[in-house]
Design a protein around this motif. Structure first.
Motif, PDB file in Angstrom:
ATOM      1  N   PRO A   7       1.030  -1.593   0.126  1.00 26.93           N
ATOM      2  CA  PRO A   7       0.233  -0.472  -0.044  1.00 26.93           C
ATOM      3  C   PRO A   7       0.559   0.954  -0.478  1.00 26.93           C
ATOM      4  O   PRO A   7       0.363   1.956  -0.318  1.00 26.93           O
ATOM      5  CB  PRO A   7      -1.222   0.377   1.241  1.00 26.93           C
ATOM      6  CG  PRO A   7      -0.626  -1.585   1.084  1.00 26.93           C
ATOM      7  CD  PRO A   7       0.404  -1.789   1.152  1.00 26.93           C
ATOM      8  N   ASN A   8       2.206   1.547   0.732  1.00 25.98           N
ATOM      9  CA  ASN A   8       2.957   2.454   0.751  1.00 25.98           C
ATOM     10  C   ASN A   8       3.783   2.500  -0.672  1.00 25.98           C
ATOM     11  O   ASN A   8       3.610   3.895  -1.085  1.00 25.98           O
ATOM     12  CB  ASN A   8       4.223   2.518   1.998  1.00 25.98           C
ATOM     13  CG  ASN A   8       4.547   3.720   2.442  1.00 25.98           C
ATOM     14  OD1 ASN A   8       3.723   4.751   2.325  1.00 25.98           O
ATOM     15  ND2 ASN A   8       5.294   3.824   1.892  1.00 25.98           N
ATOM     16  N   MET A   9       3.853   1.724  -1.106  1.00 25.12           N
ATOM     17  CA  MET A   9       4.606   1.930  -2.413  1.00 25.12           C
ATOM     18  C   MET A   9       3.664   2.242  -3.601  1.00 25.12           C
ATOM     19  O   MET A   9       3.919   2.677  -3.841  1.00 25.12           O
ATOM     20  CB  MET A   9       5.491   0.600  -2.478  1.00 25.12           C
ATOM     21  CG  MET A   9       6.592  -0.232  -1.497  1.00 25.12           C
ATOM     22  SD  MET A   9       6.360  -2.313  -2.205  1.00 25.12           S
ATOM     23  CE  MET A   9       7.259  -1.871  -3.850  1.00 25.12           C
ATOM     24  N   LEU A  10       2.480   2.077  -2.963  1.00 23.27           N
ATOM     25  CA  LEU A  10       1.662   2.459  -4.293  1.00 23.27           C
ATOM     26  C   LEU A  10       1.371   3.775  -3.213  1.00 23.27           C
ATOM     27  O   LEU A  10       1.591   4.669  -4.751  1.00 23.27           O
ATOM     28  CB  LEU A  10       0.321   1.336  -4.150  1.00 23.27           C
ATOM     29  CG  LEU A  10       0.235   0.243  -4.363  1.00 23.27           C
ATOM     30  CD1 LEU A  10      -1.026  -0.569  -4.795  1.00 23.27           C
ATOM     31  CD2 LEU A  10       0.353  -0.310  -6.523  1.00 23.27           C
ATOM     32  N   TYR A  11       1.061   3.859  -3.096  1.00 26.81           N
ATOM     33  CA  TYR A  11       0.818   5.257  -2.671  1.00 26.81           C
ATOM     34  C   TYR A  11       1.709   6.323  -3.064  1.00 26.81           C
ATOM     35  O   TYR A  11       1.957   7.531  -3.537  1.00 26.81           O
ATOM     36  CB  TYR A  11       0.454   5.713  -1.399  1.00 26.81           C
ATOM     37  CG  TYR A  11       1.057   6.637  -0.565  1.00 26.81           C
ATOM     38  CD1 TYR A  11      -0.933   7.575  -0.778  1.00 26.81           C
ATOM     39  CD2 TYR A  11       2.085   7.975   0.022  1.00 26.81           C
ATOM     40  CE1 TYR A  11      -0.779   8.777  -0.441  1.00 26.81           C
ATOM     41  CE2 TYR A  11       1.396   9.461   0.063  1.00 26.81           C
ATOM     42  CZ  TYR A  11       0.483   9.959  -0.094  1.00 26.81           C
ATOM     43  OH  TYR A  11       0.583  11.087   0.759  1.00 26.81           O
TER      44      TYR A  11
END
Length: 276
Positions: free
Chosen positions: A43-47
């Protein structure tokens, strides 16, 4: 896809009584770990990909690192346990239910989780991190070797504890897996029935595929980060952070007739019950 595949495998194993064996118990544990391991970073990588500024708090970064270390370490040990399970099933089939009893499975689960939690939380409690080396990391996720570049003073203690941790959760399990599969291959070769030999090879092929994918990329990353860190190694980490958790449920389900049959039976029962 990662969440869907792992949830599918977990639900299939839980709702299918014929899959309530040690092998599928550990497989369910593997999907559980992959589900949270990917959710820890992706999730943080996609953000970061869609946002103009990639930011994460210090607490968030440390939390991501510790969760990744605990979940990843547990998965490496779990793969060794699964190799032992296959070794007992193929080499000592008549003693399998006695050796791999539910009590044994529960003890192994507690040891895996408790051992990794202690291994990864005690060192920073003894010597907490103090950061002063900047606030930027050249990586997709917060990993231990990346954060050590930002730690003040002598980091030999952290490198030593990381090496000891890698020895117990990465290298020793890998050696154990290789020895187990050498014994398994020797036993399979001795099987006279061609059909029995094919089934045995098929059962172990999926597990060995996961092992080579996961350990190969992880060892490349952690043994390749010495004094001179290579930024290119962050691309290798994509394999064990994203690709392996995504492929695991498909490798185990698509190559396993028992899982596919159990899924279709479960689907049939669900359809019949809702049509009445």
């Amino acid at each position: 896809m990662t969440m869907l595949g792992n949830c599918f495998l977990i639900c299939t194993v839980i709702l299918s009584p014929q899959l309530h064996t040690a092998m599928y118990y550990f497989l369910c544990n593997l999907s559980f770990i992959d589900l949270f391991y990917s959710s820890n970073c992706i999730p943080n990588m996609l953000y970061d990909v869609i946002s103009e500024q990639s930011r994460i708090s210090v607490i968030g970064c440390l939390t991501q690192m510790y969760c990744g270390l605990i979940l990843g370490g547990t998965e490496y040990v779990l793969l060794a346990v699964m190799a032992y399970d296959r070794y007992i099933a193929i080499c000592f089939p008549l003693h399998y239910t006695v050796i791999m009893s539910w009590r044994t499975c529960k003890y192994l689960t507690v040891i895996m989780w408790a051992g990794n939690i202690i291994l990864n939380t005690v060192p920073p409690i003894i010597k907490p991190y103090v950061f002063c080396g900047g606030n930027k990391v050249n990586h997709f996720a917060c990993e231990i070797f990346i954060l050590l570049e930002l730690v003040c003073g002598d980091i030999s203690f952290y490198k030593l504890t990381t090496f000891i941790g890698s020895l117990f959760v990465l290298f020793l399990p890998f050696v154990f897996i290789m020895v187990s599969y050498i014994c398994i291959i020797i036993s399979i070769i001795k099987i006279k029935s061609q059909d029995g030999r094919s089934r045995a090879f098929s059962t172990c092929a999926s597990h060995l595929t996961v092992v080579l994918m996961l350990y190969g990329t992880c060892m490349t990353t952690y043994t390749g980060q010495g004094e001179d860190y290579s930024p290119k190694l962050k691309y290798v980490s994509i394999m064990y952070v994203i690709i392996t958790p995504l492929l695991n449920p498909f490798i185990y389900s698509l190559r396993n007739n028992e899982v596919k049959n159990a899924f279709w039976k479960m689907l049939t029962r669900y359809s019949v019950s809702h049509s009445l």
